[in-house]
Write an enzyme that holds these catalytic residues in place. Structure first.
Site, PDB file in Angstrom:
ATOM      1  N   TRP A 280      53.567   2.950  62.306  1.00 42.95           N
ATOM      2  CA  TRP A 280      54.759   3.473  62.827  1.00 42.95           C
ATOM      3  C   TRP A 280      55.802   2.609  61.560  1.00 42.95           C
ATOM      4  O   TRP A 280      55.970   1.348  62.344  1.00 42.95           O
ATOM      5  CB  TRP A 280      54.993   3.996  63.846  1.00 42.95           C
ATOM      6  CG  TRP A 280      56.804   4.251  64.521  1.00 42.95           C
ATOM      7  CD1 TRP A 280      57.785   3.215  64.279  1.00 42.95           C
ATOM      8  CD2 TRP A 280      57.472   5.438  64.045  1.00 42.95           C
ATOM      9  NE1 TRP A 280      58.635   4.103  64.940  1.00 42.95           N
ATOM     10  CE2 TRP A 280      58.371   5.298  64.331  1.00 42.95           C
ATOM     11  CE3 TRP A 280      56.508   6.317  63.917  1.00 42.95           C
ATOM     12  CZ2 TRP A 280      59.116   6.863  64.463  1.00 42.95           C
ATOM     13  CZ3 TRP A 280      57.390   8.237  63.906  1.00 42.95           C
ATOM     14  CH2 TRP A 280      58.681   7.595  64.383  1.00 42.95           C
TER      15      TRP A 280
ATOM     16  N   ASN B  95      50.016  -4.950  66.266  1.00 43.08           N
ATOM     17  CA  ASN B  95      51.546  -3.763  66.534  1.00 43.08           C
ATOM     18  C   ASN B  95      52.791  -5.278  66.447  1.00 43.08           C
ATOM     19  O   ASN B  95      52.475  -6.091  67.221  1.00 43.08           O
ATOM     20  CB  ASN B  95      50.975  -3.728  67.832  1.00 43.08           C
ATOM     21  CG  ASN B  95      49.811  -1.723  67.619  1.00 43.08           C
ATOM     22  OD1 ASN B  95      50.479  -1.892  66.830  1.00 43.08           O
ATOM     23  ND2 ASN B  95      49.984  -0.882  68.791  1.00 43.08           N
ATOM     24  N   GLY B  96      54.281  -4.733  66.550  1.00 43.36           N
ATOM     25  CA  GLY B  96      55.012  -5.837  66.712  1.00 43.36           C
ATOM     26  C   GLY B  96      55.674  -6.291  65.565  1.00 43.36           C
ATOM     27  O   GLY B  96      55.382  -5.399  64.637  1.00 43.36           O
TER      28      GLY B  96
ATOM     29  N   GLU C  84      77.064  16.860  75.574  1.00 46.22           N
ATOM     30  CA  GLU C  84      75.069  17.067  75.340  1.00 46.22           C
ATOM     31  C   GLU C  84      74.621  17.410  76.514  1.00 46.22           C
ATOM     32  O   GLU C  84      73.367  17.571  76.139  1.00 46.22           O
ATOM     33  CB  GLU C  84      74.678  15.412  74.427  1.00 46.22           C
ATOM     34  CG  GLU C  84      73.365  14.843  74.676  1.00 46.22           C
ATOM     35  CD  GLU C  84      72.566  15.948  74.132  1.00 46.22           C
ATOM     36  OE1 GLU C  84      73.567  15.968  72.873  1.00 46.22           O
ATOM     37  OE2 GLU C  84      71.520  15.635  74.006  1.00 46.22           O
TER      38      GLU C  84
END
Ligand code: AGP
Length: 608
Positions: free
Chosen positions: A74, A100-101, A481
């Site tokens: 991602w 990841n990270g 909202e």
């Protein structure tokens, strides 16, 4: 969020890795790759886009080998391209790594390695880490990884293999989950239990600062400074569907509870406490360009339009720049007045909303400079703007937007500071804002710990047919909202209104069956909203008030109150919206609605 999977054992690794990555697709990603040790060689296959594209490349050409690693990325920085996809290799091409990270000091390490003749093919911090491991490698992968990680600052979950050490996986964790799957004659590793549960329910959770070395016959856990660590073996109790939601009943609830972390990620690396300012390189706007902005138009849809309204209050109050907020669907067909001194800000979680994209293109055609506040890296809107700020709040799966909203408001606060500190905002005021923003994630956590108060409150309102949400000042958009959340997932008609405006019509709706939710923190207009509550009560309306602690005045008037921590007036919607999100969630659940996929709604409206 990225997904990590690794396998070592007697079986072919490629199909196990691909299935493991498929199990983690729900987390959202934009590229994928695998690396397999095939008879002493490292074979890597990776591709931008969805897993199906990678799977297609493997048809008839699946790498053979029983040790391998796989990753879904991602993108947080560096576009979602094939060169940026993981795995990445070291200089020799014989060590592969997935990650990841975020490596905070990757730029400095890259410079050092470049000076030593290393060459990089990607924009990622992960490739830098792979090269660093390779630089330390002297025949022992475990020690090379430990040495490299001792030089690294930042959050990581990594998995590393070497063509010179078949049947060995080396993993490490500092901030990003790494779970060992303990099998019979085989072992696995993943960032998410969903990738392990079909092979084994026996798992070991690494803690921060720990590494593990896995072979088909066993595993060992240690720290970076080589102390052995005994770890218990746990059993996965959840079924797969529950695992994918992190144990939450719905993605929406999971994402509401992710907000301390997602807000932290949005602000990470941007807040400068000492100078009471922000550093957002992505805006690509130097001081002179920022000072030249004479007018701002913010355009968006839905929830993003609500955060835009909050941005207007912030920018005009603190930066004194005239700011208009436009529904993108209206802006694109009007004849708006836009010129080179106009800055147009497009806000979009998905980065693909057709109306917002069209409004942005129309603004560009008329000569405006543009910024994007977008969550999905590499999305169309993100690629069309001149500069911008990625929300980095992770994929938002629930159709009803929650964590993206609070991240958008935080991003707008940072953009506001950028302008305000070039104008009349003092150092002390800037520091006050930065410190208040740094406290928000823990304050959200404090609210989430009392979520059960809203669950019981929702029970007594679930049969309502209408609801009114009232707020003043910067909490009027918060009321809008809250109303949108309720109507889009529980199908109860709800309207948000400026509290004072209620007298001009909607007060006719008030009776003992009408819940009126009032957003009433102790801000500059608190006294005014107390009068509005009294007007509602005088007509028998049932008042639920979002208040700060110790607000006896409103507590006397309201049927129910929910307390939120105090913060600076302009930042209050980031806190007041949390109980509104939770209230709408619990009402929808009590009504048996499909919370994550409400009827008639799509997560991204990519058509007119
Ligand atoms: C909000 O809960 C809705 N899902 C919807 O209003 C959404 O905010 C709107 O469609 C805009 O989407 P975007 O932020 O991806 O552009």
């Amino acid at each position: 969020m990225c997904g990590i999977v690794g396998y070592v054992g007697p079986r072919q690794a490629a199909p196990i890795l691909m299935e493991g990555l498929r199990r983690m697709e729900y987390r959202g990603y934009d590229s994928a790759g695998i690396a397999i040790l095939d008879d002493g060689e490292l074979v890597i296959r990776k591709a931008a886009g969805k897993l199906g594209i990678l799977a297609q490349e493997l048809v008839g050409a699946e790498p053979q080998g029983t040790t391998g690693i796989g990753h879904t990325r991602w993108a947080t920085h560096g576009a979602p391209t094939t060169p940026n996809a993981h795995p990445h290799t070291d200089r020799s091409g014989r060590i592969a790594l997935i990650h990841n990270g975020i490596i905070e000091n990757a730029t400095a390490i890259r410079k050092t390695l470049l000076a030593r003749g290393h060459e990089f093919i990607s924009e990622t911090d992960t490739e830098v880490l792979a090269h660093l491991v390779g630089a330390f490698y002297e025949g022992n992968l475990e020690e090379a990884v430990a040495s490299a990680l001792r030089d690294v600052d930042g959050a990581y979950g990594i998995c590393v293999i070497s063509a010179d050490e078949p049947d060995v996986l080396v993993v490490a964790r500092n901030g990003s989950p790494i779970i060992l799957g303990i099998g019979d004659g085989e072992n696995l590793v993943a960032s998410d239990q969903s990738a392990l549960v079909e092979h084994t329910r026996s798992v070991v959770y690494l803690d921060n600062g720990e590494m593990a070395i896995l072979t088909p016959d066993g595993y060992r856990v240690r720290t970076l400074t080589s102390r052995h660590v005994d770890k218990p073996i746990n059993q996965i109790e959840w079924d797969l569907a529950t695992i994918e939601r992190g144990g939450f009943e719905h993605f929406m609830l999971k994402e509401i509870f992710e907000q301390p972390e997602s807000l932290e990620n949005t602000m990470r690396g941007h807040l400068l406490e000492e100078s009471g300012n922000v550093r957002v390189y992505g805006l690509k706007m130097d001081d002179e360009q920022a000072k030249a902005v004479k007018r701002i138009i913010i355009t968006a849809c839905g929830t993003s339009w609500h955060s835009a309204l909050i941005g207007k209050y912030m920018i005009e109050e603190l930066a004194r720049i005239p700011t208009e907020v436009e529904y993108a669907s209206e802006f694109r067909y009007r004849n708006p007045i836009v010129d080179k001194d106009t800055l147009v800000i497009a806000i979009s979680q998905s980065g693909e909303t057709a109306d917002t994209l069209a409004a942005l293109l129309e603004a560009k055609r008329r000569g405006a400079s543009t910024l994007g506040l977008v969550n999905v890296v590499g999305s169309t809107i993100a690629r069309e703007v001149d500069g911008g700020l990625y929300l980095r709040c992770g994929p938002e799966i629930g159709v009803a937007s929650t964590k993206a909203f609070t991240s958008q408001v935080a991003a707008l606060a940072m953009v506001t500071l950028r302008f305000a500190r070039l104008k009349d905002m003092s150092l002390l005021e800037g520091q006050e804002y930065v410190r208040a923003m740094m406290k928000l994630p823990s304050q959200i956590q404090e609210i989430l710990e009392r979520a059960d108060e809203l669950e019981s409150l929702a029970e007594s309102f679930k049969d309502s047919t209408n609801a009114l949400y009232l707020g003043r000042g910067v909490n009027f958009p918060a009321a809008l909202e809250g109303a949108l959340k309720l109507k889009e997932i529980s199908y109860i008609h709800a309207e948000g209104y400026p509290a004072a405006e209620m007298k001009h019509g909607p007060i006719a709706l008030i009776d003992e069956n009408m819940p009126v939710v009032v957003v009433a923190p102790r801000d500059a207009v608190h006294g005014k909203i107390v009068s509005n509550i009294q007007e509602v009560r005088a007509r028998g309306g049932r008042v639920i008030a979002i208040v700060n602690a110790g607000d006896e005045e409103i507590s006397q008037l309201a049927e129910a109150t929910f307390i939120v921590p105090e913060t600076l007036d302009l930042l209050t919607p980031i806190l007041t919206v949390i109980p509104l999100q939770l209230f709408s969630y619990y009402v929808a659940v009590a009504r048996g609605c499909n919370v994550d996929q409400p009827r008639n709604l799509a997560k991204s409206v990519t058509v007119e």
